[in-house]
Design an enzyme around this catalytic site. Structure first.
Site, PDB file in Angstrom:
ATOM      1  N   HIS A 352       0.833  -1.200   0.000  1.00 29.03           N
ATOM      2  CA  HIS A 352       0.000   0.000   0.000  1.00 29.03           C
ATOM      3  C   HIS A 352       0.868   1.249   0.000  1.00 29.03           C
ATOM      4  O   HIS A 352       2.012   1.240   0.428  1.00 29.03           O
ATOM      5  CB  HIS A 352      -0.992  -0.013   1.165  1.00 29.03           C
ATOM      6  CG  HIS A 352      -0.450   0.351   2.513  1.00 29.03           C
ATOM      7  ND1 HIS A 352      -0.459   1.645   2.994  1.00 29.03           N
ATOM      8  CD2 HIS A 352       0.074  -0.410   3.505  1.00 29.03           C
ATOM      9  CE1 HIS A 352       0.023   1.669   4.223  1.00 29.03           C
ATOM     10  NE2 HIS A 352       0.366   0.431   4.553  1.00 29.03           N
ATOM     11  N   ASP A 362       6.476   2.808   7.135  1.00 25.35           N
ATOM     12  CA  ASP A 362       5.141   2.299   6.843  1.00 25.35           C
ATOM     13  C   ASP A 362       4.376   3.293   5.982  1.00 25.35           C
ATOM     14  O   ASP A 362       3.940   4.340   6.477  1.00 25.35           O
ATOM     15  CB  ASP A 362       4.395   2.062   8.151  1.00 25.35           C
ATOM     16  CG  ASP A 362       3.002   1.497   7.958  1.00 25.35           C
ATOM     17  OD1 ASP A 362       2.664   1.087   6.836  1.00 25.35           O
ATOM     18  OD2 ASP A 362       2.254   1.466   8.955  1.00 25.35           O
ATOM     19  N   GLU A 399      -5.095   1.795   2.744  1.00 23.24           N
ATOM     20  CA  GLU A 399      -4.894   0.644   3.632  1.00 23.24           C
ATOM     21  C   GLU A 399      -5.012   1.063   5.084  1.00 23.24           C
ATOM     22  O   GLU A 399      -5.559   0.322   5.916  1.00 23.24           O
ATOM     23  CB  GLU A 399      -3.521   0.016   3.369  1.00 23.24           C
ATOM     24  CG  GLU A 399      -3.243  -1.272   4.137  1.00 23.24           C
ATOM     25  CD  GLU A 399      -2.569  -1.069   5.492  1.00 23.24           C
ATOM     26  OE1 GLU A 399      -2.318  -2.065   6.169  1.00 23.24           O
ATOM     27  OE2 GLU A 399      -2.309   0.098   5.881  1.00 23.24           O
ATOM     28  N   GLU A 400      -4.487   2.239   5.416  1.00 23.89           N
ATOM     29  CA  GLU A 400      -4.438   2.645   6.817  1.00 23.89           C
ATOM     30  C   GLU A 400      -5.827   2.803   7.426  1.00 23.89           C
ATOM     31  O   GLU A 400      -6.007   2.630   8.628  1.00 23.89           O
ATOM     32  CB  GLU A 400      -3.667   3.964   6.952  1.00 23.89           C
ATOM     33  CG  GLU A 400      -2.200   3.891   6.563  1.00 23.89           C
ATOM     34  CD  GLU A 400      -1.359   3.029   7.499  1.00 23.89           C
ATOM     35  OE1 GLU A 400      -1.929   2.389   8.412  1.00 23.89           O
ATOM     36  OE2 GLU A 400      -0.131   2.995   7.318  1.00 23.89           O
ATOM     37  N   ASP A 428       4.138  -4.844   3.290  1.00 31.43           N
ATOM     38  CA  ASP A 428       3.668  -3.552   3.787  1.00 31.43           C
ATOM     39  C   ASP A 428       4.884  -2.705   4.128  1.00 31.43           C
ATOM     40  O   ASP A 428       5.168  -1.697   3.478  1.00 31.43           O
ATOM     41  CB  ASP A 428       2.787  -3.800   5.014  1.00 31.43           C
ATOM     42  CG  ASP A 428       2.122  -2.540   5.549  1.00 31.43           C
ATOM     43  OD1 ASP A 428       2.721  -1.460   5.431  1.00 31.43           O
ATOM     44  OD2 ASP A 428       1.006  -2.626   6.092  1.00 31.43           O
ATOM     45  N   HIS A 513       3.490   5.199  12.861  1.00 30.59           N
ATOM     46  CA  HIS A 513       2.284   6.019  12.693  1.00 30.59           C
ATOM     47  C   HIS A 513       2.410   7.399  13.343  1.00 30.59           C
ATOM     48  O   HIS A 513       1.402   7.983  13.746  1.00 30.59           O
ATOM     49  CB  HIS A 513       1.058   5.297  13.246  1.00 30.59           C
ATOM     50  CG  HIS A 513       0.555   4.206  12.353  1.00 30.59           C
ATOM     51  ND1 HIS A 513      -0.634   3.540  12.576  1.00 30.59           N
ATOM     52  CD2 HIS A 513       1.064   3.660  11.218  1.00 30.59           C
ATOM     53  CE1 HIS A 513      -0.826   2.633  11.629  1.00 30.59           C
ATOM     54  NE2 HIS A 513       0.198   2.684  10.790  1.00 30.59           N
TER      55      HIS A 513
END
Length: 711
Positions: A352, A362, A399-400, A428, A513
């Site tokens: 993604h 990420d 995706e998140e 990922d 994140h």
């Protein structure tokens, strides 16, 4: 012509014919595979990552549309046919957030800024202004003013402890810290306990690094999360567009069935209460104002932290969150390398593209690795290679939020994928940092992963291979059962053999994140030389090449059967003395062992007789064996799905209903055991026996497909 001259002429002619055939013989795939491994480029991976992470790019934003175009253009420049598939889906953004603390009568209120701070010299300080304020996607909207209760890591066992201490959570604001379960499960647990709202923070104990308070160092000086760092995420308890559960969404302007917002607000998939992620510093500030009993030692914070108390109060928290749920366009990007002999068989690789902030780890470490693979495949094409089967390269969006891009595409193409997809290979995050190759997969891929890892040098120890470090893990390969990334729709909804892999340990990545997941962090701490990116791309690409080029698909279901033997023991050991029989499950696994061994024997015999069959006979036999190998995983699915979770159709592997990231074998049986142990009624034991039969039937179906004969 004399006999001697004739024989000489004949020998020369035969030699010329043989030489001609040798010159005209196609290059064996293994030669191209070996060449692929020599084409890795650290500089290419680095350049792609830098370009992709110049700006924050949350799904639905202009910056993420620009990232989609970057990926499309990069793939198109390699002469691969590309396309973009858009969907209009429900995304969630913050409209207003506020949080304040009243520590007690006569004490001033503390109004929290809820801002992640940049640092002096931060090259991304200007771009950081584009970062969406810290929030949880799909959080409930509302205002709550109530006493605080501390719930440790927010697990069900933590609420059980609070109840044992006489602490009533109902109507309170829960303060919990990130740990072993995902934020959506933490908020669901808080709601189930009666909480009116929830705050989740990144405790310095887990994310702030070693040392006493005042002596710790954090990013940019070390890999650790700064005190103002916040881990954002999603609270939607499902996969795909929330307005189109169990069916695909559509592009803007097209007509498709959707749930209304009223229907969604009443859904169990939505969190139902306001919730916010906050920093470790803000979490400690609240802890200082807490009263009540002292929390147990394992609930305490890092060295130098205040003593943690469980409350309730006297701290009163005033939290307001107003969300903006809106239909927005997302874009999946595809490139297709069409197969020469079997274009209707697909090997799918995916990653993604969207990120909560800059996304250097990420997910764009994976995006950079995927683009680097594509560059290598383009170079192979220029050398004359074409895959036997079609390779599809996928860049997923959103995706998140809830694995939305991959889920909508898989739902829309379910029947075609169900009849044509060989495997889905996901990455990922390609690199967390040091720690070796970390694969998870459905078990028929285990041997292929090990074989590929033997071919790639360990980037941190070039005298050894990735395999040497891999086999030291226990287990070396885990399972694709949690719903944490884009393999979910492929394996758990359709039943396609799948893998996901990364390099390094998640514990080495405390900026997850947060604002600080940027190129500087990756360049300093994750992969300074970008050799880990190249190693991951090498093993990922080699697995794809083997699946695309090997005449017989390199699946082996013998490890699958062995895995189920062990998994069934674990499940049965969790139910000692239960008034049910596990014999149907044991019997079905024995059938799988027999069928898996049989097809290995058939495959070995066919390979040994390669020149003993005519072309048509061989082609038909190869296709028949490959179809059985490809379709066996589909047989583990059940159209009704798991009880209470019908989207999850795989009877062997799915996320736990206690933890959306957790891994459970035979999830239906495990859930039924937990329910029966809790209720201890004849009906609950009957349901458990039914789930044992359902699991057994799934294994028996897979055995029949592998066996290849009708009953």
């Amino acid at each position: 012509m004399g006999r001697r001259r004739y024989l000489t002429f004949l020998a020369i002619a035969m030699a010329l014919v043989a030489s001609y055939h040798l010159l005209q013989a196609p290059t064996p795939p293994s030669r191209y595979h070996a060449l692929f491994l020599t084409l890795g480029s650290n500089s290419s991976a680095s350049a792609h990552l830098r370009a992709l992470t110049l700006r924050p790019h949350v799904a639905g934003t202009e910056a993420n549309a620009a990232a989609a175009e970057y990926v499309r253009a990069a793939l198109a420049s390699l002469s691969f046919p590309t396309r973009v598939t858009p969907y209009s889906v429900l995304l969630s953004y913050p409209a207003h957030r506020s949080l304040s603390l009243s520590a007690g009568p006569g004490l001033p209120n503390n109004v929290f800024s809820l801002v992640q701070e940049t640092y002096p010299g931060d090259p991304y300080a200007a771009a950081a202004a584009e970062v969406i304020p810290t929030y949880f996607a799909y959080s409930g909207s509302g205002s709550v003013a109530a006493e605080a209760v501390y719930a440790n890591y927010g697990e069900k066992s933590d609420y059980a402890y609070l109840a044992s201490q006489g602490v009533d959570v109902a109507g309170k604001v829960v303060l919990a810290r990130y740990g072993d379960i995902h934020c959506e499960d933490m908020v669901r647990n808080a709601r189930a306990a009666g909480a009116a709202a929830a705050l989740i923070y990144t405790d310095a104990k887990d994310f702030g690094g070693p040392g006493a308070k005042g002596k710790r160092k954090w990013f940019p000086d070390t890999r650790w999360l700064p005190p103002s760092g916040v881990q954002v995420g999603t609270l939607y308890y499902g996969n795909g567009d929330p307005t189109t559960p169990m069916w695909p969404s559509c592009a803007a302007g097209e007509d498709c069935e959707r749930l209304s917002m009223d229907e969604l607000d009443g859904s169990e998939a939505m969190p139902g209460i306001p919730a916010l992620p906050i920093s470790g510093r803000d979490g400690e500030t609240i802890q200082k104002a807490m009263g009540g009993g002292v929390a147990p030692p394992e609930w305490q914070g890092a060295e130098g932290a205040p003593v943690y108390r469980i409350g309730p109060g006297p701290a009163v928290l005033n939290l307001t969150y107003i969300g903006n749920e809106t239909l927005a366009t997302i874009e999946n990007v595809f490139a297709v390398i069409e197969g020469r002999e079997e274009p209707d068989r697909y090997v799918i690789i995916g990653n993604h593209r969207d990120a909560w902030t800059f996304g250097a780890v990420d997910p764009n470490s994976g995006t950079a690795a995927m683009l680097e693979i594509a560059e290598r495949l383009s170079k192979l094409e220029k050398k004359g290679w074409r895959p036997r089967r079609t390779i599809i390269v996928c860049s997923w969006d959103a995706e998140e939020f809830a694995l939305i891009g991959s889920t909508e595409w898989a739902e829309e193409n379910m029947d075609i994928l169900g009849s044509r997809a060989i495997a889905y290979l996901n990455v990922d995050i390609s690199v967390f940092g040091p720690g070796g190759l970390m694969p998870r997969a459905t078990p028929q891929l285990d041997e292929l992963i090990k074989e590929a890892s033997r071919m790639v040098p360990d980037p941190d120890d070039p005298s050894h291979t990735l395999y040497d470090a891999l086999i030291r893990n226990d287990p070396p390969i885990t399972r694709v059962a949690g719903a944490g990334t884009d393999f979910a729709a492929f394996v758990q909804y359709i039943g396609i053999p799948s893998l996901d892999m990364s390099y390094g340990l998640f514990s080495e990545y405390p900026v997850y994140h947060s604002l600080y997941d940027d190129y500087v962090w990756m360049e300093r701490f994750g992969d300074p030389l970008f050799h880990r990116h190249v190693a991951l791309a090498s093993v990922w690409g080699l697995i794809a090449l083997r699946l695309a080029d090997d005449e017989i698909i390199p699946f082996n279901y013998v490890p699958y059967a062995s895995e189920l033997v062990e998994s069934s023991k674990v499940v049965e050991d969790g139910c000692p003395g239960c008034p049910v029989s596990f014999s149907p499950l044991h019997k079905s696994i024995k059938q799988l062992e027999k069928a898996a061994t049989k097809i290995v024997t058939e495959k070995t015999m066919l390979q040994s007789q390669k020149w003993g069959l005519n072309t048509r006979e061989r082609t038909l036999k190869v296709r028949e064996i490959n179809d059985r190998l490809m379709m066996a995983e589909r047989a583990f699915t059940n159209r009704e799905g798991l009880v209470g979770r019908p989207w999850y159709k795989h009877m062997i592997y799915a996320s736990s209903d206690q933890d959306d990231w957790g891994t459970k074998a035979f999830p239906g049986i495990v859930s039924a055991i937990a329910n029966a142990n809790k209720l201890n009624t004849s009906e609950s034991w009957r349901v458990l026996q039914h789930e044992i039969y359902r699991g057994a039937r799934a294994v028996s179906k897979a055995s029949a497909v592998l066996d290849g004969r009708l009953t």
